[in-house]
Design a protein around this motif. Structure first.
Motif, PDB file in Angstrom:
ATOM      1  N   ASP A   1      53.431  14.199 -12.092  1.00 24.55           N
ATOM      2  CA  ASP A   1      52.979  14.435 -10.714  1.00 24.55           C
ATOM      3  C   ASP A   1      51.485  14.144 -10.583  1.00 24.55           C
ATOM      4  O   ASP A   1      51.043  13.491  -9.648  1.00 24.55           O
ATOM      5  CB  ASP A   1      53.205  15.906 -10.323  1.00 24.55           C
ATOM      6  CG  ASP A   1      54.628  16.139  -9.856  1.00 24.55           C
ATOM      7  OD1 ASP A   1      55.383  15.158  -9.775  1.00 24.55           O
ATOM      8  OD2 ASP A   1      54.955  17.311  -9.576  1.00 24.55           O
TER       9      ASP A   1
ATOM     10  N   ASP B   1      50.571  10.391 -10.939  1.00 23.32           N
ATOM     11  CA  ASP B   1      50.863   9.637  -9.723  1.00 23.32           C
ATOM     12  C   ASP B   1      49.813   9.922  -8.652  1.00 23.32           C
ATOM     13  O   ASP B   1      49.447   9.050  -7.874  1.00 23.32           O
ATOM     14  CB  ASP B   1      52.255  10.009  -9.181  1.00 23.32           C
ATOM     15  CG  ASP B   1      53.367   9.543 -10.116  1.00 23.32           C
ATOM     16  OD1 ASP B   1      53.073   8.715 -10.991  1.00 23.32           O
ATOM     17  OD2 ASP B   1      54.510  10.008  -9.968  1.00 23.32           O
ATOM     18  N   GLU B   2      49.355  11.159  -8.625  1.00 24.70           N
ATOM     19  CA  GLU B   2      48.436  11.582  -7.579  1.00 24.70           C
ATOM     20  C   GLU B   2      47.027  11.005  -7.781  1.00 24.70           C
ATOM     21  O   GLU B   2      46.421  10.495  -6.842  1.00 24.70           O
ATOM     22  CB  GLU B   2      48.371  13.120  -7.543  1.00 24.70           C
ATOM     23  CG  GLU B   2      47.413  13.719  -6.534  1.00 24.70           C
ATOM     24  CD  GLU B   2      47.863  13.541  -5.094  1.00 24.70           C
ATOM     25  OE1 GLU B   2      49.085  13.425  -4.857  1.00 24.70           O
ATOM     26  OE2 GLU B   2      46.979  13.503  -4.203  1.00 24.70           O
TER      27      GLU B   2
ATOM     28  N   TRP C   1      41.666  17.704  -1.215  1.00 24.27           N
ATOM     29  CA  TRP C   1      41.292  17.865  -2.631  1.00 24.27           C
ATOM     30  C   TRP C   1      39.807  18.149  -2.821  1.00 24.27           C
ATOM     31  O   TRP C   1      39.365  18.438  -3.934  1.00 24.27           O
ATOM     32  CB  TRP C   1      41.694  16.628  -3.429  1.00 24.27           C
ATOM     33  CG  TRP C   1      43.165  16.497  -3.575  1.00 24.27           C
ATOM     34  CD1 TRP C   1      43.968  15.552  -3.007  1.00 24.27           C
ATOM     35  CD2 TRP C   1      44.040  17.327  -4.355  1.00 24.27           C
ATOM     36  NE1 TRP C   1      45.270  15.747  -3.374  1.00 24.27           N
ATOM     37  CE2 TRP C   1      45.344  16.830  -4.203  1.00 24.27           C
ATOM     38  CE3 TRP C   1      43.837  18.456  -5.171  1.00 24.27           C
ATOM     39  CZ2 TRP C   1      46.453  17.408  -4.825  1.00 24.27           C
ATOM     40  CZ3 TRP C   1      44.926  19.032  -5.785  1.00 24.27           C
ATOM     41  CH2 TRP C   1      46.214  18.516  -5.605  1.00 24.27           C
TER      42      TRP C   1
ATOM     43  N   SER D   1      49.386  19.344  -3.758  1.00 26.69           N
ATOM     44  CA  SER D   1      48.213  19.556  -2.907  1.00 26.69           C
ATOM     45  C   SER D   1      47.462  20.756  -3.461  1.00 26.69           C
ATOM     46  O   SER D   1      48.006  21.495  -4.274  1.00 26.69           O
ATOM     47  CB  SER D   1      48.660  19.864  -1.474  1.00 26.69           C
ATOM     48  OG  SER D   1      49.291  21.131  -1.434  1.00 26.69           O
TER      49      SER D   1
END
Ligand code: HEM
Ligand code: HEM
Lengths: 191, 179
Positions: A83, A86-87, A165, B39
């Motif tokens: 995850d 990919d981010e 972020w 997130s």
């Protein structure tokens, strides 16, 4: 980018001037590593870059003539989970489509006494260039030179993690970088 | 050993409701956060979920020690089979309130994310990073959580049945400030 240019020509001059020393120039990519640690909600999460190239010219007797250029293939990141991998290549993080590499170009090396040194230079990530000071140690392992060091990079200086972020309470601003570089003496420099 | 009394002891009641509230918060939070895209919010909710769950695990220790040294009140008059089911459910609830957070803790370690309690106190990893084991533990954590919730549903239905239909003191003797 002008600053980088000057740094590069300075590095080139240094390279030319140091031809007689026992220099460590041939970086062994397989034995070298570039690791980092981020903090997510106070949890240290280790990561690394699998692909990077280092050019080093280092003579322990004349550290001030040393120079290095480090180029990191940002898409080779391992951020701890699929995850996350990919981010972080995405727009808000490294945006590797537009900025595939990060680059460090040294502008000088200081001896701190003993086997301790300090590399000073310019770090460019995602179009942002900042001054970086990275303390490191040098030791000889057989014929090879081994460089171990690190520094703390503030991700917001380079807009690494934009939008939601940018919240440094979730992912801390400070990223600890650790490098381990193994270099063999340059054949040509052995006199 | 204490003599059985008509009511649960204060510490037993406090531990029961505190743990019940935490579990009833951790479960929907777990379901919700699991489906979110990555997130900062997701990272925060994961941490809150882990902290709530680790608190359950922490409270479980004194609770079970208290339970082993203090008999619960004697069963109220009811058919033997009902009493058996109630007791069996209680034992399974004890087992699951331990296994669910334990599997969560192990899962986190196996996935390479250490649990840091309230963001300040690092909890040791009992096992090392292991991707496949992490996925297996995630599966177990999910199945165990659903089993726990199913039993809690049964447990709640039983408590309400005693209170509303039988009109006995089953619920009242577990409630704080009851008589
Ligand atoms: C009372 C305790 C707990 C309950 C009732 C509970 C319940 C749940 C539930 C229902 C889920 C969603 C499962 C799914 O849909 O896949 C979940 C996910 C999760 N739980 Fe827990 N949990 C508890 C304690 C813990 C603890 C103590 C930890 C770690 C220290 C933890 C870590 C996780 C993680 C990491 C996930 C997400 C798995 C993923 O999506 O990758 N849980 N939990
Ligand atoms: C949802 C609301 C809940 C209600 C209304 C409720 C009610 C009660 C009542 C009335 C008792 C006493 C039974 C008796 O005297 O025979 C009891 C006992 C118990 N409850 Fe709950 N409960 C709830 C949630 C939970 C949860 C979430 C758990 C933990 C997973 C739990 C675990 C237990 C256990 C282990 C006992 C047995 C205590 C013993 O005798 O050792 N309960 N509960």
């Amino acid at each position: 980018m002008k600053i980088n240019h000057i740094a590069l020509s300075a590095a080139a001059l240094l390279l030319a001037g140091a031809a007689h020393a026992v220099e460590f120039k041939q970086v062994d990519a397989a034995k070298s590593s570039l690791a980092f640690s981020s903090k997510q909600m106070g949890v240290p999460v280790p990561g690394s870059f699998k692909k990077f190239t280092t050019q080093i010219t280092f003579d322990p007797a004349k550290p001030t003539t040393a120079s290095t250029v480090l180029e990191i293939d940002l898409a080779s990141i391992d951020a701890g989970s699929k995850d996350a991998n990919d981010e972080v290549v995405g727009k808000q993080w490294f945006n590797v489509k537009a900025f595939p590499t990060a680059k460090f170009v040294s502008t000088g090396v200081k001896a701190l006494g003993g086997n301790r040194f300090e590399a000073i230079g310019k770090m460019t990530i995602k179009g942002q260039t900042r001054d970086v000071t990275a303390p490191f140690t040098f030791k000889q392992d057989g014929a090879n030179g081994v460089f171990d060091g690190g520094f703390v990079l503030k991700r917001m200086d380079y807009n690494i993690g934009e939008g939601p972020w940018a919240d440094v309470s979730a992912v801390a601003n400070e990223i600890e970088i650790k490098f381990h570089v193994v270099a063999a003496p340059a054949a040509a420099a052995k006199k | 050993m204490n003599q059985p009394t008509a009511r649960y002891t204060g510490p037993a009641i406090a531990a029961h409701w505190l743990i019940a509230i935490l579990i009833l918060a951790a479960f929907p939070l777990g379901l919700y956060m699991h489906g979110l895209p990555l997130s900062p919010n997701k990272l925060k909710l994961y941490s809150y979920h882990k902290w709530i769950g680790m608190t359950v695990l922490l409270l479980f220790v004194p609770r079970i020690l208290w339970r082993l040294t203090h008999r619960p009140p004697a069963p109220l008059p009811m058919p033997a089979w009902q009493h058996k089911i109630a007791e069996g459910t209680h034992h399974l609830l004890y087992l699951l309130m331990f296994l669910v957070p334990l599997s969560g803790w192990l899962m986190s370690s196996a996935k390479g994310f250490q649990v840091v309690y309230f963001g300040v106190l690092p909890i040791p990893d009992l096992i090392g990073k292991d991707k496949e084991l992490g996925e297996l533990l995630e599966e177990m954590h999910e199945v165990l959580s659903w089993s726990l919730m199913t039993l809690v549903g049964l447990h709640l239905a039983g408590a309400l049945k005693h209170h509303i239909i039988d009109k006995d003191s089953t619920l009242r003797r577990m409630l704080p400030f009851g008589k």
